[in-house]
Design an enzyme around this catalytic site. Structure first.
Site, PDB file in Angstrom:
ATOM      1  N   TYR A 188      13.161  10.502  21.035  1.00 27.50           N
ATOM      2  CA  TYR A 188      13.026  10.813  19.607  1.00 27.50           C
ATOM      3  C   TYR A 188      12.597   9.567  18.827  1.00 27.50           C
ATOM      4  O   TYR A 188      11.617   9.610  18.082  1.00 27.50           O
ATOM      5  CB  TYR A 188      14.363  11.346  19.092  1.00 27.50           C
ATOM      6  CG  TYR A 188      14.378  11.762  17.645  1.00 27.50           C
ATOM      7  CD1 TYR A 188      13.726  12.927  17.231  1.00 27.50           C
ATOM      8  CD2 TYR A 188      15.069  11.019  16.692  1.00 27.50           C
ATOM      9  CE1 TYR A 188      13.762  13.323  15.902  1.00 27.50           C
ATOM     10  CE2 TYR A 188      15.108  11.418  15.357  1.00 27.50           C
ATOM     11  CZ  TYR A 188      14.456  12.571  14.965  1.00 27.50           C
ATOM     12  OH  TYR A 188      14.496  12.964  13.648  1.00 27.50           O
ATOM     13  N   ASP A 202      24.229   4.924  19.891  1.00 27.46           N
ATOM     14  CA  ASP A 202      24.536   5.531  18.590  1.00 27.46           C
ATOM     15  C   ASP A 202      24.558   4.400  17.541  1.00 27.46           C
ATOM     16  O   ASP A 202      25.346   3.459  17.654  1.00 27.46           O
ATOM     17  CB  ASP A 202      25.918   6.187  18.683  1.00 27.46           C
ATOM     18  CG  ASP A 202      26.176   7.190  17.591  1.00 27.46           C
ATOM     19  OD1 ASP A 202      26.302   8.370  17.910  1.00 27.46           O
ATOM     20  OD2 ASP A 202      26.255   6.779  16.411  1.00 27.46           O
ATOM     21  N   ARG A 217      25.135  18.057  14.920  1.00 30.19           N
ATOM     22  CA  ARG A 217      25.118  16.989  13.929  1.00 30.19           C
ATOM     23  C   ARG A 217      26.482  16.935  13.248  1.00 30.19           C
ATOM     24  O   ARG A 217      27.215  17.919  13.197  1.00 30.19           O
ATOM     25  CB  ARG A 217      23.984  17.193  12.922  1.00 30.19           C
ATOM     26  CG  ARG A 217      22.650  16.835  13.542  1.00 30.19           C
ATOM     27  CD  ARG A 217      21.511  16.868  12.565  1.00 30.19           C
ATOM     28  NE  ARG A 217      20.823  18.140  12.549  1.00 30.19           N
ATOM     29  CZ  ARG A 217      19.604  18.324  12.030  1.00 30.19           C
ATOM     30  NH1 ARG A 217      18.962  17.324  11.484  1.00 30.19           N
ATOM     31  NH2 ARG A 217      19.032  19.513  12.042  1.00 30.19           N
ATOM     32  N   THR A 256      28.763   4.031  10.294  1.00 32.64           N
ATOM     33  CA  THR A 256      28.420   4.582   8.976  1.00 32.64           C
ATOM     34  C   THR A 256      27.110   5.364   9.012  1.00 32.64           C
ATOM     35  O   THR A 256      26.259   5.142   9.868  1.00 32.64           O
ATOM     36  CB  THR A 256      28.280   3.465   7.912  1.00 32.64           C
ATOM     37  OG1 THR A 256      27.109   2.684   8.210  1.00 32.64           O
ATOM     38  CG2 THR A 256      29.512   2.594   7.852  1.00 32.64           C
TER      39      THR A 256
END
Ligand code: NAD
Ligand code: UDP
Length: 313
Positions: free
Chosen positions: A150, A276, A191, A215
């Site tokens: 992605y 992540d 999500r 965050t």
């Protein structure tokens, strides 16, 4: 007889998806013509069904990894799965959609002289070492990780867009979209906003990955769509960050959602997925100055209307 004032014909790729269908609503409400292309991988006809009998609307089931011939004035190129579980489901297909799909849509734009807007992403910054992120930041992306299909896919999509501009003088717009949420997210798309709301509604523990201290900055869908429209209609090429700079930890988000659902906080901590990003916040100075755009819907109101949507499902 041909009209002396022909309407704008918009092509929205990925128009049956979350963002695409909201964009189509806005364009249709403005009286413009819309052709929606989608292969329904993560999109659904339900998102656009209200326009099915409208003379300004057409829906084409098509996979953008294959070329298509159409006469259009503006191409809003959104087709690409956006949630990690969906873009990782078939990563090679995600890369094909990002490269071949963007290449085909740029080729179409060149042939018919259409304006072309790419829905790029904050993911091109990867796990950012500069915080918050300006458009000039070149990113920290792992080229061989599970998010690369992605992230690198969107990076090559940006490259292709700029090379079409340089080589063929194509009018392009590149939006770097930060996390956007709202009605029509899929309840099972993995999500964080949809996951936490669905888990809360089902009285399940909310899954927090890592320690929940990473965050994100969440933008409500209506604000984002206004930004895309302003960008397309501006003289600004971009890339331009579109997002809400209100940064919060995922743990804070879970607390807000628990509070809004009037349930006791019930969290279960799971392993943080590979690569992540730990922090993410847009600098939107460019969007403010060049587009006079800034988000107006705060997280409290946005989460409430998203909860209302999921309750009705
Ligand atoms: P989504 O998954 O709801 O929508 C994507 C749409 O594209 C779906 O309808 C899907 O069926 C369609 N699609 C996928 N591959 C296709 C193909 N090969 N041919 C034709 N159609 C195809 O996701 P979304 O959240 O609406 O995202 C839309 C765009 O915005 C994506 O390009 C995404 O990368 C970008 N974006 C979204 C966010 C966000 O937070 N929602 C953030 C950054 C960027
Ligand atoms: N996340 C989480 N619990 C979930 C889903 C996601 O803690 O049930 C975390 C995820 O690890 C990431 C953040 O929430 O740090 C945002 O994830 P999402 O998939 O919504 O967006 P992205 O990672 O693409 O920004």
């Amino acid at each position: 007889m041909a009209s002396s004032n022909p309407k704008t014909i918009n092509l929205v790729t990925g128009g049956a998806g979350f963002l695409g269908s909201h964009l189509i609503d806005k364009l249709m409400e403005r009286g413009e013509e819309v052709i929606c292309i989608d292969n329904f991988f993560t999109g659904t006809k339900k998102n656009v069904i209200k326009w099915f009998n409208h003379p300004n609307f057409e829906l084409i089931r098509h996979d953008i990894t294959k070329p298509i011939t159409l006469e259009v004035n503006k191409i809003w190129h959104l087709a690409c799965p956006a949630s990690p579980i969906h873009y990782q489901f078939n990563p090679i297909k995600t890369a094909k959609t990002s490269f071949l799909g963007t290449y085909n849509m740029l080729g179409l734009a060149k042939r018919v002289g259409a304006k072309f807007l790419l829905a790029s992403t904050s993911e091109i910054y990867g796990d950012p070492e500069i915080h918050p992120q300006p458009e000039s930041y070149r990113g920290n992306v792992n080229p061989i990780g599970i998010r690369s299909c992605y992230d690198e896919g969107k990076r090559i999509a940006e490259t292709l867009s700029f090379d079409y501009k340089r080589t063929h003088n194509l009018e392009i717009r590149v939006a770097r979209i930060f996390n956007t949420y709202g009605p029509r997210m899929l309840p099972n798309d993995g999500r964080v906003v949809s996951n936490l709301i669905m888990q809360g509604l089902k009285n399940e523990s909310m899954t927090l990955y890592g320690d929940g201290m990473q965050t994100r900055s969440f933008c409500f869908v209506d604000d984002l769509i206004n930004g895309l429209i302003k960008l397309m209609n501006s003289k600004t090429t971009g890339p331009i960050n579109l997002g809400n700079p209100n940064e919060i930890t995922i743990l804070e988000l879970a607390k807000i959602i628990s509070h809004k659902l009037c349930i006791k906080e019930n969290f279960i901590f799971k392993e943080l997925p590979l690569d992540d990003p730990l922090q993410r916040q847009p600098i939107i100075k460019e969007a403010k100055e060049k587009l006079n755009w800034y988000p107006s819907i705060n997280l409290d109101n946005g989460i409430e209307s998203t909860i209302d949507y999921f309750k009705k499902l």
